[in-house]
Scaffold this motif. Structure first.
Motif: not given
Ligand code: NAD
Length: 467
Positions: A307-332
């Motif tokens: 996974v660490q060697r898989f290319p990094i890309g953007p997600v579609i929007s700033e709002a969507h990135r915040s949503k995904v980051e919110g899920y990573l916080q929730l995961a913790v």
């Protein structure tokens, strides 16, 4: 390329929204405005309905063969503009040009070629009785509304436009407001291909405004919608009391099941790709990886490394990135550990590195709600029955994949998954003749091959008694 001025394609001409309002289209690669688009509403839908109404009867009067030729002509114009379409798709979604060109745009062209050939191949549907013959004919519906999301913008839109036109309908398309560029260029190519402009009208703007108005318009007799489950529920609630034909392709939380006989090295690439292609923003992505407890110690480090060697890309929007980051916080908060990923990088775009989360309960929110980003949760299981319970343990039922050294065993497991589609030792492998769609809250109905022809037409039976 400078700033692009997107306009509504209605009939043979281009228009601003009746309201005169416009929306910015932000490119995810660097967060700049790449285009502006009309903020349309019910007034624009009314104009498009008039244009569609004027164009549809003469198109419907052509034979299926003649309409199939029209689809092929359109495929030709798209082929000639393929590099440019790929550029626009890459600009709007942030995906690499190569992926846009050879995954998205190639498939857009194939959608038209496929349905043209498939239409020509249709045998007459006749059912003989002792004393009569039934002739099943397929009539156009009339005007159909096509609503599509941002993740595979032109790919998913043309998947609907091609069979809708083949069956003799006129369409009003509402692409995502986040990715209007290829639909706009496509509307020009339709006209270059010599098709009447009123056959493919494209309206831009926000879903709750122009999308909702399209679903509400009484002259639009069928709606094919691809998008999130929550939006699908609103579309269904609007369309059902009007008895519209409705096809809903909605969200998913797909399981990737590694069976205990799998060769880790052989399956690793497929498992990683299914989790993270297009930054995990494909409805079919496998966002829950289920691994036998006995294999976890061997699997996890290799998975994280890949996974660490898989290319990094953007997600579609700033709002969507915040949503995904919110899920990573929730995961913790839910007791999980983020083993890798979830980092933004230094650029100005909406990049997010592929993330792997372990240690979560399979019933936690992060493991059951659709995140639609570069996040995969990994779960151990001890028996095949338990794997199946976890795989089937969400409200979704779109797709899944099984990875094994025994294809027959994989097929049997796949049959027991509550999903509309499942792959064994492969993923995103598509034959356009087969049904596509989800069960449970992943959708209603099927598209693809015969299922698309069925949806975009009214089957009528004429029973003729023998002389
Ligand atoms: P979304 O539901 O937010 O939007 C989809 C489209 O619906 C957009 O064009 C939007 O403008 C429009 N819309 C919004 N509100 C509307 C309303 N009230 N009436 C009519 N139209 C309205 O989805 P999205 O964020 O663009 O796309 C991501 C979602 O799409 C994910 O859930 C993903 O799983 C799903 N998806 C499903 C499939 C599939 O084939 N099942 C394919 C791709 C994406």
């Amino acid at each position: 390329m400078g700033h692009i001025d997107v306009r509504n394609a209605i009939g043979s001409s281009y228009h601003d929204a009746v309201s005169g309002l416009r929306i910015d289209d932000i490119g995810p690669l660097d967060g700049t405005v790449v285009a502006t688009l009309p903020r349309s509403d019910a007034a624009d839908v009314a104009r498009a309905v008039e244009a569609a109404r004027a164009a549809q009867p003469s198109w419907a009067a052509l034979s299926l063969f003649e309409r199939a030729n029209g689809l092929d002509r359109l495929a030709d114009t798209m082929e000639a503009a393929a590099d440019e379409l790929a550029h626009l798709e890459a600009l709007d979604t942030g995906k690499p040009w190569d992926v846009a060109r050879h995954v998205d745009i190639d498939r857009c062209i194939r959608n038209f070629r496929f349905f043209a050939a498939f239409g020509r191949d249709q045998a007459p549907e006749l059912f003989r009785m002792d004393d009569a013959t039934n002739h099943v004919i397929r009539k156009p519906i009339g005007i159909v509304g096509l609503i599509s999301p941002w993740n595979l913008p032109l790919y998913l839109l043309t998947w609907k436009v091609a069979p809708a036109l083949l069956m003799g309908n006129a369409v009003i398309a509402k692409p995502s407001e986040l990715t209007p560029l290829t639909a706009h260029r496509f509307s020009e190519l339709v006209r270059e291909a010599g098709l009447d402009g009123g056959l493919v009208n494209v309206l831009h703007g926000f879903g709750p405004e122009v999308g909702q108005a399209l679903v509400e318009h009484p002259a639009v007799e069928a709606i094919s919608f691809t998008g999130g489950t929550a939006t699908g529920r609103i579309v269904a609630a609007t369309a059902a009391p009007m008895f519209k034909k409705l096809s809903l392709e909605l969200g998913g939380k797909n399981a990737t099941v590694v069976l205990d006989d799998a060769d880790i090295d052989a399956v690793l690439h497929g498992v990683v790709r299914s989790g993270f292609l297009n930054s995990g923003q494909i409805c079919l992505c496998g966002s829950r990886v289920l691994v036998p407890s006995t294999m976890m110690a061997a699997f996890l480090p290799r998975f994280v490394d890949a996974v660490q060697r898989f290319p990094i890309g953007p997600v579609i929007s700033e709002a969507h990135r915040s949503k995904v980051e919110g899920y990573l916080q929730l995961a913790v908060e839910e007791g999980g550990t983020v083993l890798t990923g979830g980092e933004r990088g230094d650029g100005t775009g909406f990049h997010l590195s592929p993330a792997v989360v372990a240690g979560l309960s399979p019933t936690s929110r992060c493991a059951t709600e659709e995140i639609f980003g570069p996040v995969v949760t990994v779960h151990p299981y001890s028996t095949e029955e338990e794997a199946l319970d976890i795989a089937n343990g969400t409200e979704y039922g779109l797709a899944g994949s099984v990875w094994t050294s025994d294809a027959e065993r994989g097929r049997r497991f796949a049959e027991r998954m509550d999903t509309g589609m499942a792959w064994v030792n492969t993923w995103l492998h598509r034959d356009l003749r087969v049904p596509f769609g989800g069960v449970k809250q992943s959708g209603v109905g099927r598209e693809g091959g015969m299922w698309s022809l069925g949806f975009f037409s009214e089957a009528v039976n004429i029973c003729v008694a023998d002389d």
